[in-house]
Design a protein around this motif. Structure first.
Motif, short mmCIF file in Angstrom:
data_model
loop_
_atom_site.label_atom_id
_atom_site.label_comp_id
_atom_site.label_asym_id
_atom_site.label_seq_id
_atom_site.Cartn_x
_atom_site.Cartn_y
_atom_site.Cartn_z
N HIS A 214 5.21 9.84 -2.06
CA HIS A 214 4.40 10.98 -1.67
C HIS A 214 4.08 10.94 -0.18
O HIS A 214 4.09 11.98 0.51
CB HIS A 214 3.11 11.01 -2.49
CG HIS A 214 2.19 12.13 -2.10
ND1 HIS A 214 1.04 11.93 -1.37
CD2 HIS A 214 2.26 13.47 -2.33
CE1 HIS A 214 0.44 13.11 -1.16
NE2 HIS A 214 1.15 14.04 -1.74
N GLU A 215 3.83 9.76 0.35
CA GLU A 215 3.52 9.63 1.78
C GLU A 215 4.71 10.10 2.62
O GLU A 215 4.53 10.81 3.63
CB GLU A 215 3.18 8.19 2.11
CG GLU A 215 2.83 7.96 3.57
CD GLU A 215 2.49 6.51 3.87
OE1 GLU A 215 2.20 6.21 5.05
OE2 GLU A 215 2.54 5.68 2.94
N GLU A 216 5.91 9.72 2.22
CA GLU A 216 7.09 10.11 2.98
C GLU A 216 7.35 11.61 2.85
O GLU A 216 7.72 12.28 3.83
CB GLU A 216 8.30 9.32 2.49
CG GLU A 216 8.25 7.85 2.89
CD GLU A 216 9.31 7.02 2.20
OE1 GLU A 216 9.79 6.06 2.83
OE2 GLU A 216 9.66 7.33 1.03
N ALA A 217 7.16 12.15 1.65
CA ALA A 217 7.33 13.59 1.47
C ALA A 217 6.34 14.37 2.32
O ALA A 217 6.67 15.41 2.89
CB ALA A 217 7.16 13.95 -0.01
N THR A 218 5.12 13.85 2.43
CA THR A 218 4.11 14.50 3.27
C THR A 218 4.52 14.45 4.74
O THR A 218 4.28 15.40 5.50
CB THR A 218 2.74 13.84 3.08
OG1 THR A 218 2.35 13.97 1.70
CG2 THR A 218 1.69 14.49 3.95
N ALA A 219 5.16 13.36 5.15
CA ALA A 219 5.64 13.26 6.53
C ALA A 219 6.70 14.32 6.81
O ALA A 219 6.71 14.95 7.89
CB ALA A 219 6.20 11.86 6.79
N GLY B 40 2.66 18.51 -7.09
CA GLY B 40 2.96 17.14 -7.48
C GLY B 40 4.43 16.86 -7.70
O GLY B 40 4.79 15.81 -8.25
N GLU B 41 5.30 17.79 -7.29
CA GLU B 41 6.74 17.62 -7.47
C GLU B 41 7.36 17.17 -6.15
O GLU B 41 7.51 17.97 -5.22
CB GLU B 41 7.38 18.92 -7.95
CG GLU B 41 6.85 19.40 -9.29
CD GLU B 41 7.52 20.68 -9.74
OE1 GLU B 41 8.73 20.84 -9.45
OE2 GLU B 41 6.85 21.51 -10.36
N LEU B 42 7.73 15.90 -6.07
CA LEU B 42 8.30 15.37 -4.84
C LEU B 42 9.65 16.00 -4.51
O LEU B 42 10.11 15.89 -3.37
CB LEU B 42 8.45 13.85 -4.94
CG LEU B 42 7.14 13.06 -5.02
CD1 LEU B 42 7.43 11.56 -5.02
CD2 LEU B 42 6.21 13.41 -3.87
N ARG B 43 10.25 16.68 -5.47
CA ARG B 43 11.51 17.37 -5.19
C ARG B 43 11.36 18.44 -4.12
O ARG B 43 12.34 18.87 -3.53
CB ARG B 43 12.06 18.00 -6.48
CG ARG B 43 12.60 17.00 -7.49
CD ARG B 43 13.06 17.70 -8.76
NE ARG B 43 13.68 16.80 -9.72
CZ ARG B 43 13.01 16.03 -10.56
NH1 ARG B 43 11.69 16.07 -10.57
NH2 ARG B 43 13.65 15.22 -11.39
N GLY B 44 10.14 18.85 -3.87
CA GLY B 44 9.90 19.82 -2.80
C GLY B 44 10.33 19.32 -1.44
O GLY B 44 10.50 20.12 -0.51
#
Length: 229
Positions: A160-165, A209-213
């Protein structure tokens, strides 16, 4: 993360900037559950969602060509959308963006290897384009785009942290691109509208909550980065 790319531009596209502001302000309003945060996105899952993003991109190319044809029938002349040339150009932007990011953040051996793979795919895309092999050019370009993303955030699984980056990078680049493109109603304006579509879709997925985004957000970042080139 802060990118190194900044350009002065024309008048801002206020509607597009409003989309960015609205989605960016959603951070933290509906936090992900602990289980979702602790479950990284695997490479196999990422590959599945990147295919969906590329399918959507191909649909956008088709829509653009149909719109151009309708406009031509009405006597409105619009520039052609070079599907293959743009795909290869986007691949170059993806590799450059990943390279700049890893130069700022540092890269381990696995990331360096993936980045080299992305560079090889990009060179293959350019060579295929020069040879007139459009199918191979598009396939190699797509591989370059997604391998560049993997070089940045994949090793160990996408968190999640990387996806937020990636989301933060996409927000920054899209804001800059909207200001640079302004009210251009040609190819640059079209690409900007695609970047907005991918950005909005990616944010919705990530906030749910879907990291696929992360795939759509990366695509938006790449398109925006290309517009700032």
């Amino acid at each position: 993360m802060t990118t190194v790319r900044t350009r002065a531009g024309t008048a801002p596209a206020w509607a597009l900037l409003g989309v960015v502001a609205l989605t960016a302000c959603q951070d933290g309003t509906e936090p992900l559950t602990p289980d979702l945060q602790e479950t990284p996105l695997t490479e196999a899952a990422l590959d599945g969602t990147t295919l969906q993003v590329e399918t959507q991109q191909e649909s956008m190319f088709g829509d653009a060509e149909r719109t151009r044809q309708r406009d031509r029938d009405r006597g409105i002349d619009r520039p052609a959308v070079d599907r293959v040339g743009l795909a290869v150009a986007f691949a170059g932007a993806a590799v450059e963006l990943a390279t700049e990011t890893l130069r700022l953040e540092g890269a381990d051996d696995r990331q360096e290897a993936l980045l080299q793979d992305a560079e090889e795919y990009e060179r293959a895309a350019v060579a295929a384009l020069d040879a007139g092999d459009t199918g191979a050019a598009v396939r190699a370009a797509q591989a370059a785009c997604w391998t560049a993303l993997k070089a940045w955030i994949l090793p160990g699984g996408i968190t999640h942290e990387e996806a937020t980056a990636v989301k933060n990078t996409a927000t920054e680049l899209l804001t800059q691109a909207a200001a640079a493109v302004g009210d251009d109603d040609g190819v640059r304006g079209l690409v900007l509208s695609w970047a907005v579509t991918f950005y909005t879709h990616g944010v919705e997925k990530l906030d749910a909550g879907e990291l696929r985004g992360v795939a759509a957000l990366w695509k938006s970042a790449v398109l925006s980065y290309w517009l700032l080139g």
